[in-house]
Write a protein that holds these residues in place. Structure first.
Motif, PDB file in Angstrom:
ATOM      1  N   ALA A 287       0.486   6.624  -1.618  1.00 59.17           N
ATOM      2  CA  ALA A 287       0.643   5.622  -0.556  1.00 59.17           C
ATOM      3  C   ALA A 287       0.208   6.150   0.809  1.00 59.17           C
ATOM      4  O   ALA A 287      -0.073   5.368   1.721  1.00 59.17           O
ATOM      5  N   LYS A 288       0.134   7.480   0.939  1.00 57.34           N
ATOM      6  CA  LYS A 288      -0.299   8.051   2.214  1.00 57.34           C
ATOM      7  C   LYS A 288      -1.765   7.737   2.520  1.00 57.34           C
ATOM      8  O   LYS A 288      -2.214   7.874   3.659  1.00 57.34           O
ATOM      9  N   LEU A 289      -2.504   7.347   1.494  1.00 58.77           N
ATOM     10  CA  LEU A 289      -3.916   7.015   1.687  1.00 58.77           C
ATOM     11  C   LEU A 289      -4.125   5.560   2.116  1.00 58.77           C
ATOM     12  O   LEU A 289      -5.245   5.154   2.414  1.00 58.77           O
ATOM     13  N   ALA A 290      -3.052   4.782   2.140  1.00 61.29           N
ATOM     14  CA  ALA A 290      -3.168   3.367   2.510  1.00 61.29           C
ATOM     15  C   ALA A 290      -3.816   3.165   3.885  1.00 61.29           C
ATOM     16  O   ALA A 290      -4.671   2.281   4.038  1.00 61.29           O
ATOM     17  N   PRO A 291      -3.459   3.956   4.918  1.00 63.61           N
ATOM     18  CA  PRO A 291      -4.095   3.764   6.224  1.00 63.61           C
ATOM     19  C   PRO A 291      -5.616   3.956   6.172  1.00 63.61           C
ATOM     20  O   PRO A 291      -6.364   3.220   6.819  1.00 63.61           O
ATOM     21  N   LEU A 292      -6.075   4.935   5.398  1.00 59.75           N
ATOM     22  CA  LEU A 292      -7.512   5.181   5.278  1.00 59.75           C
ATOM     23  C   LEU A 292      -8.214   3.966   4.678  1.00 59.75           C
ATOM     24  O   LEU A 292      -9.240   3.498   5.192  1.00 59.75           O
ATOM     25  N   TYR A 293      -7.665   3.461   3.583  1.00 53.25           N
ATOM     26  CA  TYR A 293      -8.285   2.310   2.931  1.00 53.25           C
ATOM     27  C   TYR A 293      -8.195   1.057   3.794  1.00 53.25           C
ATOM     28  O   TYR A 293      -9.110   0.224   3.793  1.00 53.25           O
ATOM     29  N   ALA A 294      -7.108   0.907   4.538  1.00 50.06           N
ATOM     30  CA  ALA A 294      -6.959  -0.254   5.410  1.00 50.06           C
ATOM     31  C   ALA A 294      -8.038  -0.250   6.498  1.00 50.06           C
ATOM     32  O   ALA A 294      -8.661  -1.277   6.783  1.00 50.06           O
ATOM     33  N   GLN A 295      -8.260   0.912   7.112  1.00 48.00           N
ATOM     34  CA  GLN A 295      -9.298   1.027   8.138  1.00 48.00           C
ATOM     35  C   GLN A 295     -10.675   0.736   7.547  1.00 48.00           C
ATOM     36  O   GLN A 295     -11.505   0.058   8.161  1.00 48.00           O
ATOM     37  N   ALA A 296     -10.922   1.265   6.338  1.00 48.53           N
ATOM     38  CA  ALA A 296     -12.222   1.083   5.697  1.00 48.53           C
ATOM     39  C   ALA A 296     -12.485  -0.394   5.386  1.00 48.53           C
ATOM     40  O   ALA A 296     -13.571  -0.919   5.656  1.00 48.53           O
ATOM     41  N   LEU A 297     -11.479  -1.060   4.827  1.00 50.25           N
ATOM     42  CA  LEU A 297     -11.649  -2.454   4.432  1.00 50.25           C
ATOM     43  C   LEU A 297     -11.810  -3.366   5.646  1.00 50.25           C
ATOM     44  O   LEU A 297     -12.722  -4.202   5.699  1.00 50.25           O
ATOM     45  N   VAL A 298     -10.914  -3.216   6.620  1.00 54.74           N
ATOM     46  CA  VAL A 298     -10.969  -4.067   7.808  1.00 54.74           C
ATOM     47  C   VAL A 298     -12.242  -3.785   8.611  1.00 54.74           C
ATOM     48  O   VAL A 298     -12.883  -4.694   9.128  1.00 54.74           O
ATOM     49  N   GLY A 299     -12.599  -2.504   8.700  1.00 55.79           N
ATOM     50  CA  GLY A 299     -13.823  -2.154   9.424  1.00 55.79           C
ATOM     51  C   GLY A 299     -15.057  -2.760   8.789  1.00 55.79           C
ATOM     52  O   GLY A 299     -15.967  -3.231   9.486  1.00 55.79           O
TER      53      GLY A 299
END
Length: 228
Positions: free
Chosen positions: A169-181
């Motif tokens: 779950a610690k990787l969620a911020p990375l994926y969130a930035q990637a998807l939204v970006g």
């Protein structure tokens, strides 16, 4: 003949009074109405010319007022710009976060993509302002900071999904930035291109995000209730 003269005199008097009447109507504009008028004018000019290309003189001229009126309401061009940007940021953030109504993760991605594209389509001037460079003195209100705010909303949803699937779950911020970006940058391109249609753009965005390049569908489809 007397009637004709009287009629002409009356028409002449109306023509003379007309400019005064128009001036009187401008004077009667309330402070709130004047503020909204200046915001609308500033929004249009900032979208067309950018912050640096817009002057207080032009804003005042478009509103039919003197420069001090603009300073009275906003303290100057920077103050007006800050209010315009703040409104647009809140509008976009509300549209995106409001669209995330849970459900299947793929549908959540569709909802986010549609929300951004809806905003671009409905508030084109606002989007153009957000993606322009902000003044140096403007510490907040950049497009990057807005995308970060939206990604934070998506991050919470992804975190729950990662936990459910046994992912870190610690990787969620990375994926969130990637998807939204990815969605945001595509939106910057689409604001000018406007092709293909909105639903098709959303479908292809989700196709790439959901399947990855290796498993792309040749004809991506939308699974949610939004089809246009």
């Amino acid at each position: 003949m007397m009637d004709d003269v009287a009629t002409d005199s009356s028409a002449s008097s109306e023509n003379i009074r007309a400019p005064s009447a128009r001036r009187a109507r401008r004077v009667r504009m309330t402070g709130k109405e004047r503020r909204e008028q200046l915001l609308d004018i500033g929004r249009t000019l900032f979208a067309d010319k950018g912050y640096e290309g817009t002057s207080v003189e032009e804003i005042a001229a478009r509103a039919g007022v003197s420069k001090p009126v603009v300073y009275e309401h906003f303290g100057g061009k920077e103050g007006l710009y800050a209010v315009v940007v703040d409104r647009e940021m809140r509008q976009l953030l509300d549209m995106v976060t409001g669209a995330l109504t849970a459900g299947h993760p793929r549908e959540l991605l569709e909802q986010a993509a549609f929300a951004l594209l809806d905003y671009i389509e409905t508030y084109t001037d606002g989007f153009r302002i957000l993606v322009r460079d902000s003044p140096v003195a403007q510490s907040t209100g950049t497009f990057a900071s807005l995308i970060s705010d939206i990604a934070t909303q998506v991050e919470d949803i992804l975190g729950l999904e990662f936990k459910a699937r046994g992912f870190d779950a610690k990787l969620a911020p990375l994926y969130a930035q990637a998807l939204v970006g990815m969605v945001a940058l595509t939106g910057q391109w689409w604001v000018n291109a406007r092709k293909p249609k909105k639903a098709e753009v959303a479908a292809h965005l989700v196709n790439l995000a959901w399947h990855g390049l290796e498993n792309l569908e040749s004809k991506p489809r939308l699974i949610g209730h939004r089809k246009s």
